[in-house]
Enzyme design. Sequence first.
Site, mmCIF file in Angstrom:
data_model
loop_
_atom_site.group_PDB
_atom_site.id
_atom_site.type_symbol
_atom_site.label_atom_id
_atom_site.label_comp_id
_atom_site.label_asym_id
_atom_site.label_seq_id
_atom_site.Cartn_x
_atom_site.Cartn_y
_atom_site.Cartn_z
ATOM 1 N N LYS A 83 -9.380 -11.141 6.498
ATOM 2 C CA LYS A 83 -9.528 -12.334 5.650
ATOM 3 C C LYS A 83 -9.744 -13.583 6.502
ATOM 4 O O LYS A 83 -10.584 -14.424 6.175
ATOM 5 C CB LYS A 83 -8.283 -12.510 4.771
ATOM 6 C CG LYS A 83 -8.177 -11.452 3.680
ATOM 7 C CD LYS A 83 -6.913 -11.629 2.853
ATOM 8 C CE LYS A 83 -6.805 -10.544 1.795
ATOM 9 N NZ LYS A 83 -5.556 -10.596 1.035
ATOM 10 N N ASP A 138 -5.392 -6.439 7.352
ATOM 11 C CA ASP A 138 -6.156 -6.982 6.231
ATOM 12 C C ASP A 138 -6.241 -8.518 6.331
ATOM 13 O O ASP A 138 -7.243 -9.120 5.954
ATOM 14 C CB ASP A 138 -5.469 -6.568 4.921
ATOM 15 C CG ASP A 138 -6.415 -6.688 3.753
ATOM 16 O OD1 ASP A 138 -7.568 -6.223 3.873
ATOM 17 O OD2 ASP A 138 -6.024 -7.275 2.724
ATOM 18 N N GLU A 156 0.874 -1.178 0.000
ATOM 19 C CA GLU A 156 0.000 0.000 0.000
ATOM 20 C C GLU A 156 0.915 1.232 0.000
ATOM 21 O O GLU A 156 2.109 1.110 0.319
ATOM 22 C CB GLU A 156 -0.862 0.003 1.271
ATOM 23 C CG GLU A 156 -1.836 -1.148 1.382
ATOM 24 C CD GLU A 156 -2.922 -1.094 0.323
ATOM 25 O OE1 GLU A 156 -3.323 0.008 -0.082
ATOM 26 O OE2 GLU A 156 -3.350 -2.172 -0.122
ATOM 27 N N GLY A 202 -4.318 -8.244 -7.132
ATOM 28 C CA GLY A 202 -4.203 -7.660 -8.472
ATOM 29 C C GLY A 202 -5.572 -7.568 -9.115
ATOM 30 O O GLY A 202 -6.425 -8.434 -8.891
HETATM 31 N N1 LIG Z 1 -6.694 -4.534 -5.764
HETATM 32 C C1 LIG Z 1 -6.650 -5.793 -5.376
HETATM 33 O O1 LIG Z 1 -5.736 -6.561 -5.702
HETATM 34 C C2 LIG Z 1 -7.761 -6.364 -4.511
HETATM 35 C C3 LIG Z 1 -7.811 -7.757 -4.258
HETATM 36 C C4 LIG Z 1 -8.892 -8.268 -3.512
HETATM 37 C C5 LIG Z 1 -9.851 -7.394 -2.980
HETATM 38 N N2 LIG Z 1 -9.715 -6.055 -3.208
HETATM 39 C C6 LIG Z 1 -10.717 -5.166 -2.640
HETATM 40 O O2 LIG Z 1 -11.488 -4.608 -3.699
HETATM 41 C C7 LIG Z 1 -11.888 -3.288 -3.362
HETATM 42 C C8 LIG Z 1 -11.430 -2.341 -4.460
HETATM 43 O O3 LIG Z 1 -10.015 -2.394 -4.584
HETATM 44 P P1 LIG Z 1 -9.265 -1.393 -5.571
HETATM 45 O O4 LIG Z 1 -7.853 -1.823 -5.580
HETATM 46 O O5 LIG Z 1 -10.042 -1.292 -6.834
HETATM 47 O O6 LIG Z 1 -9.406 -0.018 -4.735
HETATM 48 P P2 LIG Z 1 -9.362 1.475 -5.301
HETATM 49 O O7 LIG Z 1 -8.538 1.527 -6.536
HETATM 50 O O8 LIG Z 1 -9.022 2.327 -4.132
HETATM 51 O O9 LIG Z 1 -10.888 1.765 -5.726
HETATM 52 C C9 LIG Z 1 -11.920 1.978 -4.798
HETATM 53 C C10 LIG Z 1 -13.078 2.604 -5.539
HETATM 54 O O10 LIG Z 1 -14.184 2.737 -4.659
HETATM 55 C C11 LIG Z 1 -14.742 4.043 -4.831
HETATM 56 N N3 LIG Z 1 -15.484 4.408 -3.629
HETATM 57 C C12 LIG Z 1 -15.034 4.659 -2.389
HETATM 58 N N4 LIG Z 1 -16.070 4.932 -1.564
HETATM 59 C C13 LIG Z 1 -17.202 4.859 -2.322
HETATM 60 C C14 LIG Z 1 -18.575 5.031 -2.068
HETATM 61 N N5 LIG Z 1 -19.019 5.329 -0.844
HETATM 62 N N6 LIG Z 1 -19.467 4.857 -3.090
HETATM 63 C C15 LIG Z 1 -19.039 4.542 -4.346
HETATM 64 N N7 LIG Z 1 -17.729 4.354 -4.642
HETATM 65 C C16 LIG Z 1 -16.830 4.513 -3.638
HETATM 66 C C17 LIG Z 1 -13.541 4.924 -5.110
HETATM 67 O O11 LIG Z 1 -13.971 6.131 -5.682
HETATM 68 P P3 LIG Z 1 -12.941 7.229 -6.245
HETATM 69 O O12 LIG Z 1 -12.444 6.648 -7.559
HETATM 70 O O13 LIG Z 1 -13.808 8.418 -6.427
HETATM 71 O O14 LIG Z 1 -11.880 7.374 -5.206
HETATM 72 C C18 LIG Z 1 -12.778 4.017 -6.079
HETATM 73 O O15 LIG Z 1 -13.302 4.153 -7.380
HETATM 74 C C19 LIG Z 1 -11.263 -2.981 -1.988
HETATM 75 O O16 LIG Z 1 -12.218 -3.221 -0.994
HETATM 76 C C20 LIG Z 1 -10.121 -3.979 -1.890
HETATM 77 O O17 LIG Z 1 -9.810 -4.331 -0.567
HETATM 78 C C21 LIG Z 1 -8.730 -5.520 -3.977
#
Ligand SMILES: NC(=O)c1ccc[n+]([C@@H]2O[C@H](COP(=O)([O-])OP(=O)(O)OC[C@H]3O[C@@H](n4cnc5c(N)ncnc54)[C@H](OP(=O)(O)O)[C@@H]3O)[C@@H](O)[C@H]2O)c1
Length: 346
Positions: free
Chosen positions: A211, A207, A196, A325
């Site tokens: 999980k 985290d 992060e 990812g």
């Molecule tokens: N990336 C991974 O490898 C991974 C793997 C497993 C699980 N996850 C989970 O998947 C989720 C998304 O991950 P990410 O990497 O895509 O995160 P990210 O890039 O930070 O995207 C989060 C998105 O959620 C939006 N958001 C935040 N609060 C909101 C609300 N109240 N209403 C509507 N939209 C809202 C944000 O808006 P803005 O664009 O306006 O900021 C952003 O578009 C997280 O919970 C993460 O823990 C991620």
Amino acid sequence: MKVRVPLVLLGCGRVGQALLEEAASLDLQFLGVLDSTGGVVDGGGIPQGRLSQLLSRKREGVALGELGVPGEGATSALLALLRERRGLLVDVTAADTRPFLFSALEAGWGVVLANKLPLVGPWEDFRRLSSVGYEATVGAGIPLITTLKALLGSGDEVHLIQGGLSGTLGFLLAEVERGEAFSQAVRRAMARGYTEPHPAEDLSGADLARKGLILARTLGLPLELEEVELEPLASPAGRGLPVEGFLQGLRAQDAELRRRLEGAKRRGLTLRYVVEVSSAGVRAGLREVDRKSPLARAQGVENVVVINTRRFKGHPLVLAGPGAGPASTCAGLLLDIFRLARTLGR
Ligand SMILES: NC(=O)c1ccc[n+]([C@@H]2O[C@H](COP(=O)([O-])OP(=O)(O)OC[C@H]3O[C@@H](n4cnc5c(N)ncnc54)[C@H](OP(=O)(O)O)[C@@H]3O)[C@@H](O)[C@H]2O)c1
């Protein structure tokens, strides 16, 4: 195969954008796409050309609130849509979306999550969310939740789950094993984009506690987050420090980690950060594991899960793959989307 049920995408970050990219090839229909600033809601379906345009503008850094309806207006449109139509709400935010999810379920929508937060509130809320798909929340695209549910559904009993569920921590410990100082390994992981923005977040293990709790609850254990026994790799207090100060402070841990690793080596073992789930509860921390075990052999940022059950005893079931990812997480979401669309489409 076609998904005949329309979707609403809540969140449009890395994972949401990966799903939108798949939308055209899978012929997915979206009625709404929202980020934290607002978004586009269209009960008639957002045309593919418009979706592609939203995706490319979002990638350029333009907020969806500027491209569609901003703020509260988008939220009200979404709530109205939930009442008027039926479909699947896909939550890829990292926000506490429980009120939305409960409204969607009450209105007969299906729900799919990559977002862990709604699942780690009080046990009673988890029970209210029992019908949602959450494969992507643990191990991303590795079909772990599906496997656990299939095992339980066929009368097997899961005795112990051991997971190397953080690619980042797996990478760090493998680097220390290769002779790198812990604090240097953290810098290397940062440089490769494995952590992060503030690495204290990864090293806190928070985290992984989430999980582990989700896995335990999947097994039917009514535990709460506070009951998870968590050994952080670095003190959570470090989150308050600027990144460089935090990294400097980590040097104080180099010798202690090296000493623990050498101790494990003398016993023919090595150190890995393991999440353990059993009827005794959830523990996450450094464990000495056999160097030939699947947990020790994970490559790079791979996740590995070892599942001991009544039927898989002695030779446990092992699942491994990219546990993070956007692409892998999207694969996990699609497992749930296709499965729930089949039940809703009937
Ligand atoms: N990336 C991974 O490898 C991974 C793997 C497993 C699980 N996850 C989970 O998947 C989720 C998304 O991950 P990410 O990497 O895509 O995160 P990210 O890039 O930070 O995207 C989060 C998105 O959620 C939006 N958001 C935040 N609060 C909101 C609300 N109240 N209403 C509507 N939209 C809202 C944000 O808006 P803005 O664009 O306006 O900021 C952003 O578009 C997280 O919970 C993460 O823990 C991620």
